[in-house]
Motif scaffolding. Structure first.
Motif, PDB file in Angstrom:
ATOM      1  N   UNK A 164       0.830  -1.212   0.000  1.00  0.00           N
ATOM      2  CA  UNK A 164       0.000   0.000   0.000  1.00  0.00           C
ATOM      3  C   UNK A 164       0.864   1.261   0.000  1.00  0.00           C
ATOM      4  N   UNK A 165       2.068   1.147   0.553  1.00  0.00           N
ATOM      5  CA  UNK A 165       2.969   2.300   0.619  1.00  0.00           C
ATOM      6  C   UNK A 165       3.788   2.481  -0.668  1.00  0.00           C
ATOM      7  N   UNK A 166       3.654   1.540  -1.618  1.00  0.00           N
ATOM      8  CA  UNK A 166       4.299   1.756  -2.908  1.00  0.00           C
ATOM      9  C   UNK A 166       5.128   0.615  -3.443  1.00  0.00           C
ATOM     10  N   UNK A 167       5.305  -0.447  -2.670  1.00  0.00           N
ATOM     11  CA  UNK A 167       6.071  -1.591  -3.169  1.00  0.00           C
ATOM     12  C   UNK A 167       5.195  -2.456  -4.070  1.00  0.00           C
ATOM     13  N   UNK A 168       5.837  -3.291  -4.892  1.00  0.00           N
ATOM     14  CA  UNK A 168       5.117  -4.219  -5.773  1.00  0.00           C
ATOM     15  C   UNK A 168       5.572  -5.641  -5.470  1.00  0.00           C
ATOM     16  N   UNK A 169       4.624  -6.589  -5.564  1.00  0.00           N
ATOM     17  CA  UNK A 169       4.960  -7.990  -5.295  1.00  0.00           C
ATOM     18  C   UNK A 169       5.985  -8.489  -6.317  1.00  0.00           C
ATOM     19  N   UNK A 170       7.045  -9.123  -5.826  1.00  0.00           N
ATOM     20  CA  UNK A 170       8.109  -9.624  -6.700  1.00  0.00           C
ATOM     21  C   UNK A 170       7.659 -10.874  -7.440  1.00  0.00           C
ATOM     22  N   UNK A 171       8.184 -11.045  -8.641  1.00  0.00           N
ATOM     23  CA  UNK A 171       7.941 -12.263  -9.415  1.00  0.00           C
ATOM     24  C   UNK A 171       9.005 -13.303  -9.041  1.00  0.00           C
ATOM     25  N   UNK A 172       8.781 -14.576  -9.407  1.00  0.00           N
ATOM     26  CA  UNK A 172       9.793 -15.596  -9.116  1.00  0.00           C
ATOM     27  C   UNK A 172      11.159 -15.211  -9.689  1.00  0.00           C
ATOM     28  N   UNK A 173      12.190 -15.252  -8.837  1.00  0.00           N
ATOM     29  CA  UNK A 173      13.545 -14.993  -9.282  1.00  0.00           C
ATOM     30  C   UNK A 173      13.873 -13.541  -9.581  1.00  0.00           C
ATOM     31  N   UNK A 174      12.976 -12.601  -9.243  1.00  0.00           N
ATOM     32  CA  UNK A 174      13.188 -11.223  -9.670  1.00  0.00           C
ATOM     33  C   UNK A 174      14.361 -10.554  -8.947  1.00  0.00           C
ATOM     34  N   UNK A 175      14.631 -10.955  -7.702  1.00  0.00           N
ATOM     35  CA  UNK A 175      15.791 -10.385  -7.007  1.00  0.00           C
ATOM     36  C   UNK A 175      17.086 -10.790  -7.705  1.00  0.00           C
ATOM     37  N   UNK A 176      17.205 -12.074  -8.070  1.00  0.00           N
ATOM     38  CA  UNK A 176      18.408 -12.547  -8.748  1.00  0.00           C
ATOM     39  C   UNK A 176      18.479 -12.003 -10.170  1.00  0.00           C
ATOM     40  N   UNK A 177      17.325 -11.839 -10.821  1.00  0.00           N
ATOM     41  CA  UNK A 177      17.305 -11.229 -12.146  1.00  0.00           C
ATOM     42  C   UNK A 177      17.879  -9.817 -12.094  1.00  0.00           C
ATOM     43  N   UNK A 178      17.502  -9.058 -11.058  1.00  0.00           N
ATOM     44  CA  UNK A 178      18.037  -7.697 -10.923  1.00  0.00           C
ATOM     45  C   UNK A 178      19.538  -7.730 -10.644  1.00  0.00           C
ATOM     46  N   UNK A 179      19.979  -8.706  -9.863  1.00  0.00           N
ATOM     47  CA  UNK A 179      21.419  -8.845  -9.612  1.00  0.00           C
ATOM     48  C   UNK A 179      22.158  -9.067 -10.931  1.00  0.00           C
ATOM     49  N   UNK A 180      21.590  -9.888 -11.815  1.00  0.00           N
ATOM     50  CA  UNK A 180      22.196 -10.151 -13.126  1.00  0.00           C
ATOM     51  C   UNK A 180      22.157  -8.902 -14.005  1.00  0.00           C
ATOM     52  N   UNK A 181      20.996  -8.286 -14.125  1.00  0.00           N
ATOM     53  CA  UNK A 181      20.846  -7.124 -15.012  1.00  0.00           C
ATOM     54  C   UNK A 181      21.667  -5.934 -14.529  1.00  0.00           C
ATOM     55  N   UNK A 182      21.926  -5.850 -13.225  1.00  0.00           N
ATOM     56  CA  UNK A 182      22.714  -4.747 -12.674  1.00  0.00           C
ATOM     57  C   UNK A 182      24.200  -5.079 -12.574  1.00  0.00           C
TER      58      UNK A 182
END
Length: 456
Positions: free
Chosen positions: A102-120
């Motif tokens: 409600x404060x502005x976060x969005x539910x993560x998709x499967x593997x999205x944290x590791x995907x961001x680690x890769x893309x970054x």
């Protein structure tokens, strides 16, 4: 593919527990958490610090928590990351996640944290896939292989090969720029030597997949033989428990029994099967048919025979019926406690077949049998510095790389223009790049990361 959204997910398993860890990642991860955290001002705190306080929804206290801060780029995803350790009640966890959404976060998709680690740029694609393998590893060997890949062992080996190919690709591209002057900047003999060297490495990596895959999945090990050879007794002895029914009545085991045995960190999937003989009824016939199917699917076959009950001719007949080239085969003479001796050499069988004598009933030489199984399946192939391929996507890319290099070698042996050589080298570079993620598509990334658990 990457977005500016701040994502949130539960990173610990669902279900009641002592604590639950909720993870946020994104530019606004710290400010969103700070808006509901009562304690220190999180936006003014250093990276890699922990802070105790309350999570409140207005005036309502939801829980006492400890918040960990990881300020970009010093985090797993290279973004701002917050980890909230709360009490492990499903109700509390859902209340906190709903509040932060409600404060502005969005539910993560499967593997999205590791995907961001890769893309970054935090890791390459093969390392990202190793994260999933590490989470699912259920043996010391699977853990070791995944850790080696996560630390970049596989990537480093491929990167060296790729850089050498890039050098020759650039030299050949330079030739194309001076095509009218008919000059050669790329030494053809050196290029051929490099292709030979790379092909040797590729072959080694491709061959390693056979072992790497069974380490990841477990080694299918079938115990086969005639009725009353002692297969179920052996299964019980290996497991050190009464798992299978043991009886003097022939044909007691009608269906396969599967159990897991860990030997020196390797999982062996032991499969006790129905005795091989002419079946006396329909049910036993189905059991024998299943036995043959399991043998065809096995990586290791343990042929067990009653040393006191069978003639040399019968033993040799059974072995030749079951043996096939490439199958790890262990012939085991059982019931040596009855006093019967046996000389394996007189059978004159293929040298790749190993032999051992045991007494499953008296537990004699059973530990030695375990050692034989390990040596037969693994040997000295598993070392800390041994790069091993466990991913079918990787081995397919390696095979395509090898095919492209074969085309380069053909072009060198049957002189073609620099343009054709350049195309084939670029193909090889493309397939190598697919493994580490230097060449990607959205479909490829979605397929890989969709298999991850949510929260990782």
């Amino acid at each position: 593919m990457i977005t500016n959204e701040t994502i949130i997910a539960l990173s610990t398993p669902t279900g009641a527990g002592a604590i639950g860890v909720i993870r946020l990642s994104g530019k606004d991860a710290i400010t969103i958490t700070n808006s509901v955290f009562k304690g220190k001002d999180l936006t003014q705190q250093d990276s890699h610090t922990l802070h105790f306080g309350l999570i409140k929804d207005g005036e309502q206290v939801i829980d006492e928590v400890v918040v960990g801060l990881f300020v970009a780029p010093k985090s797993y995803t290279k973004e701002n990351v917050v980890e909230i350790s709360c009490h492990g009640s499903n109700y509390i966890i859902q209340q906190i996640i709903s509040l932060l959404i409600r404060k502005g976060a969005s539910a993560a998709k499967p593997g999205e944290f590791t995907l961001r680690a890769f893309l970054n740029g935090g890791m390459d694609l093969s390392q990202a896939e190793a994260v999933a393998d590490l989470i699912s590893s259920d043996s010391a060997a699977a853990h070791q292989v995944a850790m080696n890949q996560l630390r970049g062992g596989f990537s480093t080996e491929l990167q060296v090969l790729r850089e050498q190919l890039i050098h020759f690709a650039s030299m050949i591209e330079l030739e194309l720029d001076f095509a009218e002057e008919d000059v050669e900047f790329a030494n053809r003999d050196q290029l051929q030597d490099l292709i030979n060297k790379i092909t040797i490495v590729l072959n080694k990596l491709i061959r390693s997949f056979e072992l790497g895959n069974v380490i990841k999945q477990g080694i299918n090990t079938v115990i086969a033989g005639r009725p009353n050879a002692g297969k179920s007794t052996l299964l019980n002895a290996l497991l050190n428990e009464e798992r299978a029914i043991v009886s003097e009545i022939a044909g007691t085991t009608r269906d396969t029994i599967e159990e897991l045995l860990n030997i020196n960190g390797i999982n062996f999937r032991l499969i006790d099967t129905a005795g091989i003989r002419e079946a006396t009824d329909t049910i036993e016939a189905i059991g024998v048919e299943k036995t043959m199917q399991k043998i065809d699917q096995s990586a290791v076959l343990v042929y067990l025979f009653d040393v006191a009950a069978l003639s040399l001719a019968e033993i040799k007949e059974d072995i030749l019926k079951l043996y096939r080239p490439g199958l790890a085969f262990l012939a085991v003479a059982n019931k040596i406690d009855l006093g019967a001796g046996f000389d394996f050499a007189v059978l004159e069988l293929p040298s790749s077949i190993r032999f051992i004598s045991i007494s499953a009933k008296e537990n004699e030489n059973v530990e030695e049998l375990k050692t034989e199984l390990y040596e037969l399946a693994v040997g000295d192939q598993l070392t800390d510095n041994h790069t091993m391929v466990t991913n079918i996507r990787h081995v397919e890319a390696l095979q395509k790389t090898r095919a492209a290099l074969d085309s380069v070698a053909y072009g060198l042996a049957n002189p073609v223009t620099s343009e054709f050589l350049s195309v084939d080298i670029k193909q090889a570079l493309h397939y190598l790049g697919e493994i580490t993620g230097q060449v990607t598509t959205d479909d490829l990334l979605e397929n890989i990361f969709s298999k991850f658990c949510i929260g990782k």
